[in-house]
Enzyme design. Structure first.
Site, PDB file in Angstrom:
ATOM      1  N   SER A 180     -24.327 -37.717 -45.125  1.00 17.19           N
ATOM      2  CA  SER A 180     -22.914 -37.952 -44.837  1.00 17.19           C
ATOM      3  C   SER A 180     -22.753 -39.376 -44.352  1.00 17.19           C
ATOM      4  O   SER A 180     -23.649 -39.926 -43.693  1.00 17.19           O
ATOM      5  CB  SER A 180     -22.401 -36.984 -43.760  1.00 17.19           C
ATOM      6  OG  SER A 180     -21.117 -37.372 -43.299  1.00 17.19           O
ATOM      7  N   TYR A 219     -23.549 -33.472 -35.311  1.00 20.64           N
ATOM      8  CA  TYR A 219     -23.596 -33.582 -36.769  1.00 20.64           C
ATOM      9  C   TYR A 219     -24.042 -34.977 -37.181  1.00 20.64           C
ATOM     10  O   TYR A 219     -24.875 -35.142 -38.076  1.00 20.64           O
ATOM     11  CB  TYR A 219     -22.223 -33.267 -37.351  1.00 20.64           C
ATOM     12  CG  TYR A 219     -22.168 -33.295 -38.852  1.00 20.64           C
ATOM     13  CD1 TYR A 219     -22.640 -32.218 -39.603  1.00 20.64           C
ATOM     14  CD2 TYR A 219     -21.645 -34.389 -39.539  1.00 20.64           C
ATOM     15  CE1 TYR A 219     -22.590 -32.229 -40.989  1.00 20.64           C
ATOM     16  CE2 TYR A 219     -21.596 -34.417 -40.921  1.00 20.64           C
ATOM     17  CZ  TYR A 219     -22.065 -33.336 -41.637  1.00 20.64           C
ATOM     18  OH  TYR A 219     -22.023 -33.363 -43.011  1.00 20.64           O
TER      19      TYR A 219
END
Length: 229
Positions: free
Chosen positions: A136, A151
């Site tokens: 990501s 995350y």
């Protein structure tokens, strides 16, 4: 036609990857975490008949992954490590669910490496072997912001693993990249995300199809654009 392995294909991007590849006639092996995800994936792979294979494992369980890999008999040309999670509600620097984030790191950071290690013997037998690990842009150390720290750190750690994996496998001719699939309208991305799952999956397939050893150790998005580590 190439043999693709998609880890994490019960829904979202992974399921769409399997569906699009099946429609293109590629041989597809894909995994789900439990029997609950089998039905949707089975439907996606239906055009392939016996050239589609479903494996079941949790990426936190190395024994399960190696047992699943033993069920695959044909060389793998492209591996997409897609399985992942978003983590607990509390994951800021000021309020952290430490146990939840540790589990997230187990899934997002170490899970893809377990998958690669288990399926590497099959990749080594493939033609022009390629590995794309779904990361990501939130894992970029160059990106500002403080939300979803757990995350972010899980993906930043994953990016470092990808760099090291690319360096270790380059002498063997295996290309390895880290990919940002976009902010996609999935259960994880939410309904306000700007990128459709079909667009993201088609872009990922295109990037992986074009991937050569000259591209190894890159961090790119689903369109192939470079992202700062």
């Amino acid at each position: 036609m190439s043999h693709w392995f998609i880890a994490g294909a019960s829904r979202g991007i992974g399921l769409e990857l399997a569906r699009q590849l099946a429609l293109r006639g590629a041989r597809v092996t894909a995994s789900v975490r439990s029997e609950n995800g089998r039905a949707a994936l089975q439907e996606a792979l239906a055009p392939l008949g016996d050239r589609g294979q479903i494996l079941i494992f949790d990426t936190r369980d190395a024994a399960q992954i190696h047992a699943a890999a033993a069920e695959v008999s044909e060389p793998i040309d492209a591996l997409v490590a897609n399985a992942g999670a978003y983590g607990p509600q509390r994951q800021s620097t000021l309020d952290m669910d430490f146990d939840g984030v540790l589990d997230l790191v187990n899934i997002n950071t170490l899970g893809p490496l377990r998958v690669v290690q288990a399926f590497l013997p099959l990749l080594r037998q493939g033609e022009r072997p390629r590995i794309a690990v779904m990361s990501s842009v939130l894992g970029s150390m160059a990106l500002e912001g403080t939300f979803n720290v757990g995350y972010r750190l899980s993906k930043a750690g994953l990016n470092k693993i990808v760099q090291c994996l690319a360096d270790d496998l380059k002498p063997e001719g295996v290309a390895v990249i880290s990919m940002h699939p976009g902010w996609v309208r999935t259960d994880m991305g939410g309904p306000d995300a700007p990128v459709g799952v079909e667009e993201s999956a088609a872009g990922i397939i295109g990037v992986v199809e074009r991937l050569t050893l000259a591209d190894t150790r890159r961090f790119v998005d689903y369109k192939g654009a470079e992202i700062d580590w």
